[in-house]
Write an enzyme that holds these catalytic residues in place. Structure first.
Site, short mmCIF file in Angstrom:
data_model
loop_
_atom_site.label_atom_id
_atom_site.label_comp_id
_atom_site.label_asym_id
_atom_site.label_seq_id
_atom_site.Cartn_x
_atom_site.Cartn_y
_atom_site.Cartn_z
N LYS A 1 -141.58 -90.08 62.36
CA LYS A 1 -140.78 -89.69 63.51
C LYS A 1 -140.03 -88.41 63.15
O LYS A 1 -139.32 -88.35 62.13
CB LYS A 1 -139.80 -90.81 63.84
CG LYS A 1 -139.62 -91.08 65.31
CD LYS A 1 -138.81 -92.34 65.51
CE LYS A 1 -138.42 -92.52 66.95
NZ LYS A 1 -137.52 -93.67 67.12
O1 G3P Z 1 -135.48 -95.28 68.94
C1 G3P Z 1 -135.20 -94.39 69.95
C2 G3P Z 1 -134.56 -94.99 71.17
O2 G3P Z 1 -135.35 -96.04 71.68
C3 G3P Z 1 -133.09 -95.28 71.06
O3 G3P Z 1 -132.59 -95.92 72.19
O4 G3P Z 1 -130.79 -97.20 73.25
O5 G3P Z 1 -130.26 -95.77 71.26
O6 G3P Z 1 -130.77 -94.74 73.46
P1 G3P Z 1 -131.00 -95.91 72.55
#
Ligand code: G3P
Length: 214
Positions: free
Chosen positions: A83
């Site tokens: 990533k």
């Molecule tokens: O891993 C990336 C993403 O899914 C993070 O989500 O909820 O932290 O905006 P959030």
């Protein structure tokens, strides 16, 4: 639609895997830090549970740092996907790693043009963050729709991972648009399966069963 689980928690991954719902796993530095364990150990443990793409994020900001970290992570297991943040240095790293045969997931994507650039850099996956756009009163799902259209227009192989998923509607709408993958937090996965009418119907069936003539 492929379901990835967006967590670094081994118990959650095991439970979702036993439901047959895990085609892959995504992690990020926040999710890893939450577990309070060694990064490589967590990633190795995940690879032993799930036979699918496992995203592990680099920390370095410079292309050379990202590439160096990526090579170490990629050596852990054949299923590791690196990533990489959606920056100019990240795009350069994505191109280098793609040319080396290392799979990449360009993350922190908030615009369709960023997604176009990620595809041009040869990214295996791109991760638009729908929930964080919604948090700013912008339409996160519109971003997914735009990326699907652009990738279809030019037949890019880059797969779309709908990320920053906060609720079942994010997944429903993304599935209707034809996004390849949703990466889903464990609690949202539970919400997909639940319906009050299912619970009510089951309760009624069991009540009637108890009343039957024996
Ligand atoms: O891993 C990336 C993403 O899914 C993070 O989500 O909820 O932290 O905006 P959030």
């Amino acid at each position: 639609m492929k379901f990835f689980i967006d967590t670094a928690n081994i118990d959650e991954i095991k439970e979702a895997h036993s439901m047959g719902m895990v085609d892959g796993v995504t992690t990020n530095p926040t999710l890893i830090a939450r577990e309070g364990r060694n990064f490589e150990e967590i990633i190795t443990d995940i690879c032993e549970i799930v036979d699918g793409p496992i995203s592990a994020e680099v920390i370095g900001l410079k292309t050379e740092e990202m590439v160096t970290e990526a090579r170490v992570l990629a050596a852990i297991h054949k299923n590791i996907v690196i990533k990489i943040p959606m920056t100019v240095d990240g795009l350069k790293a994505a191109r280098i790693l793609t040319d080396e045969g290392i799979k990449t997931n360009v993350t922190l994507v908030f615009s369709p043009l960023q997604a176009l650039m990620a595809a041009k850099a040869g990214a295996t996956y791109v991760s638009p963050f729908v929930g964080r756009l919604d948090d700013l009163s912008q339409d996160g799902l519109l971003l997914v729709e735009q990326i699907v259209e652009i990738y279809n227009n030019y037949a890019y192989d880059t797969e779309i991972i709908v990320a920053s998923v906060r609720n079942p509607l994010h997944i429903l709408e993304s599935a209707m648009m034809g996004a390849d993958i949703a990466t889903i937090p464990f609690d949202v996965l539970g919400k997909l399966a639940a319906h009050p009418m299912t619970d009510k119907g089951l309760k009624a069936f069991l009540k009637d069963w108890e009343k039957r003539k024996k």
